[in-house]
Design a protein around this motif. Sequence first.
Motif, PDB file in Angstrom:
ATOM      1  N   ALA A  71      42.936  23.648  43.160  1.00 24.36           N
ATOM      2  CA  ALA A  71      42.590  23.145  41.824  1.00 24.36           C
ATOM      3  C   ALA A  71      42.725  24.254  40.782  1.00 24.36           C
ATOM      4  N   ALA A  72      42.329  25.468  41.142  1.00 26.01           N
ATOM      5  CA  ALA A  72      42.473  26.607  40.231  1.00 26.01           C
ATOM      6  C   ALA A  72      43.941  26.869  39.939  1.00 26.01           C
ATOM      7  N   GLN A  73      44.745  26.796  40.972  1.00 26.64           N
ATOM      8  CA  GLN A  73      46.189  27.005  40.832  1.00 26.64           C
ATOM      9  C   GLN A  73      46.810  25.935  39.947  1.00 26.64           C
ATOM     10  N   LYS A  74      46.345  24.700  40.110  1.00 34.87           N
ATOM     11  CA  LYS A  74      46.863  23.593  39.298  1.00 34.87           C
ATOM     12  C   LYS A  74      46.448  23.750  37.839  1.00 34.87           C
ATOM     13  N   ALA A  75      45.215  24.215  37.623  1.00 32.00           N
ATOM     14  CA  ALA A  75      44.719  24.397  36.252  1.00 32.00           C
ATOM     15  C   ALA A  75      45.504  25.472  35.516  1.00 32.00           C
ATOM     16  N   ASP A  76      45.924  26.508  36.263  1.00 32.75           N
ATOM     17  CA  ASP A  76      46.680  27.599  35.652  1.00 32.75           C
ATOM     18  C   ASP A  76      47.658  28.145  36.691  1.00 32.75           C
ATOM     19  N   PRO A  77      48.917  27.693  36.655  1.00 27.21           N
ATOM     20  CA  PRO A  77      49.900  28.133  37.660  1.00 27.21           C
ATOM     21  C   PRO A  77      50.110  29.651  37.679  1.00 27.21           C
ATOM     22  N   LYS A  78      49.732  30.337  36.600  1.00 27.31           N
ATOM     23  CA  LYS A  78      49.904  31.793  36.546  1.00 27.31           C
ATOM     24  C   LYS A  78      48.665  32.542  37.034  1.00 27.31           C
ATOM     25  N   PHE A  79      47.661  31.835  37.495  1.00 24.36           N
ATOM     26  CA  PHE A  79      46.410  32.443  37.958  1.00 24.36           C
ATOM     27  C   PHE A  79      46.618  32.948  39.390  1.00 24.36           C
ATOM     28  N   VAL A  80      47.011  34.204  39.512  1.00 27.35           N
ATOM     29  CA  VAL A  80      47.433  34.724  40.818  1.00 27.35           C
ATOM     30  C   VAL A  80      46.276  34.861  41.801  1.00 27.35           C
ATOM     31  N   ASP A  81      45.043  34.977  41.301  1.00 30.24           N
ATOM     32  CA  ASP A  81      43.904  35.107  42.217  1.00 30.24           C
ATOM     33  C   ASP A  81      43.818  33.913  43.157  1.00 30.24           C
ATOM     34  N   ALA A  82      44.142  32.712  42.639  1.00 34.82           N
ATOM     35  CA  ALA A  82      44.078  31.510  43.472  1.00 34.82           C
ATOM     36  C   ALA A  82      45.122  31.573  44.582  1.00 34.82           C
ATOM     37  N   GLU A  83      46.326  32.023  44.236  1.00 37.37           N
ATOM     38  CA  GLU A  83      47.389  32.124  45.244  1.00 37.37           C
ATOM     39  C   GLU A  83      47.018  33.142  46.322  1.00 37.37           C
ATOM     40  N   LEU A  84      46.425  34.253  45.901  1.00 36.22           N
ATOM     41  CA  LEU A  84      46.014  35.271  46.869  1.00 36.22           C
ATOM     42  C   LEU A  84      44.874  34.765  47.752  1.00 36.22           C
ATOM     43  N   SER A  85      43.972  33.979  47.175  1.00 33.66           N
ATOM     44  CA  SER A  85      42.882  33.417  47.975  1.00 33.66           C
ATOM     45  C   SER A  85      43.416  32.421  49.001  1.00 33.66           C
ATOM     46  N   LEU A  86      44.405  31.634  48.595  1.00 35.94           N
ATOM     47  CA  LEU A  86      45.031  30.710  49.543  1.00 35.94           C
ATOM     48  C   LEU A  86      45.753  31.480  50.648  1.00 35.94           C
ATOM     49  N   ALA A  87      46.363  32.596  50.275  1.00 34.17           N
ATOM     50  CA  ALA A  87      47.014  33.448  51.285  1.00 34.17           C
ATOM     51  C   ALA A  87      45.979  33.999  52.260  1.00 34.17           C
ATOM     52  N   GLN A  88      44.815  34.351  51.734  1.00 36.85           N
ATOM     53  CA  GLN A  88      43.744  34.862  52.601  1.00 36.85           C
ATOM     54  C   GLN A  88      43.297  33.787  53.592  1.00 36.85           C
ATOM     55  N   LEU A  89      43.171  32.559  53.121  1.00 32.02           N
ATOM     56  CA  LEU A  89      42.812  31.470  54.029  1.00 32.02           C
ATOM     57  C   LEU A  89      43.898  31.260  55.087  1.00 32.02           C
ATOM     58  N   ASP A  90      45.162  31.386  54.675  1.00 31.36           N
ATOM     59  CA  ASP A  90      46.260  31.265  55.639  1.00 31.36           C
ATOM     60  C   ASP A  90      46.136  32.324  56.732  1.00 31.36           C
TER      61      ASP A  90
END
Length: 471
Positions: free
Chosen positions: A279-298
Amino acid sequence: EAIREFEMLSKQNPSDRLARTRLIAAYQAMNRTADAQRVLDQALKNNRKDLDAMLQRAEISLNSGKFEQAETDLNEVLHLTPNSSEAHYIRAQLYRARAQNLVYRQELSEALRLNPDLLPIRLEIAESLIREKQAGAALEILDAAPGGQKNLPAAIVERNWALWAMGDMARMRKGIDQGLARQRSTDLLIQDGLWKLRNGDYPGSRVSLEEALKLDPTDLRALSGLNQSYVAQKQAAAGMEKVKEYAARQPQSAPVQQFLGTVLVADGDRNQARTAFTAAQKADPKFVDAELSLAQLDLVDGKFDGARKRVEAVLASDRGNKIAPLWLANIDAMTSNFHSAVQQYRRVAEENPSNAQALNNLAYLLAEYEHQPDEALKFAQKAVELTPASAEYRDTLGWVLYRKALYPSAVKELESAVSGGDNARWRYHLAMAYLKAGDMDRGRATLQIALKQNPNMPESKVAQEMLIQRK
């Protein structure tokens, strides 16, 4: 429409630098950096000593990550006007972007010395000192402000943070009351809430923090404090519901959704956390913290290829990101691609010599897999120097010394690591160091404790064989 007016005024009065400055500000507000750059380049072509244009171009270059170009312009300005407080301030921001914290603060101090009335710079110096755990020095800087500035809300707020860091709750209480008497701002309400939280007034804390959230529903300090007020009363579930409630009200706030995801991860709910980060990524596609958090979950879920793709995507969109290269190195290490991990860690350490984690991990891999304990030692020592309280880094230093056959020194560092954390691998390391140093009794006793903790580690077999050989 505003830009068209500013363009017209600037064209009618090409020598009016204030008109040009307004136009540059308007361009930047609309992310029209290329247009701003074009105007400034033309101004400098007409007058190479147009210092205003040079400073503005340096600032644009800095914000665009063109550090060398910014430095060239700033050096030229300071060569012509060494007492320019504005140039020193912008150069401070350049050093900050490069993570050169010492010279960053030196440049800030020089800017303030040249113009002691610049309260924003004084506040930034104080904030920097508080981050560096020098709250007393921050308080001195704030108390040296001209008389009228000391009573301004911004100065009161920063002074309160310094007192908070010092643990001087009595004087902080006076400062909070003084500030709230002037205005009920978000900062002061958060300070009031946190002060009450630390002093056990949980209901009062929540009243202030929720008032702060009414003023700014996206302020994570208030939301975090509100959650903590429930956790402190052992009502973690209620705190979680509050966070979810506020996050539901702010679906377009990437930081709020990110915070919800972080709280859910801490609660062990990775599925809902992934939904929040998405949802954070969808709200702001440039919000890299969300992508990194998803990578951490992966990574936690063993999806290493997915994690790598996410981190590489962050680097593709944000070349200056400081976290992603370290994570790529971590992924290489976790997938036993040690040679590539060493190269990645080395690059991170070269770009940021103060990155203790990169230095520590590089040292361990060099000693353990690249058979280069001599080179590893300097990185391990630097990591411990930067973070002396880290038991993990002490273990790495001890293990590097072990690999260099400096067993008494290794024992000393490994004892420090084990005393700072209950980790089976560190105990195996210490047991082996004891045995190599000839202390059979301690080696045997430490090995027994490690075996009870985790008998299935690779170090277990090595340590047991060593004990048998030493008998």
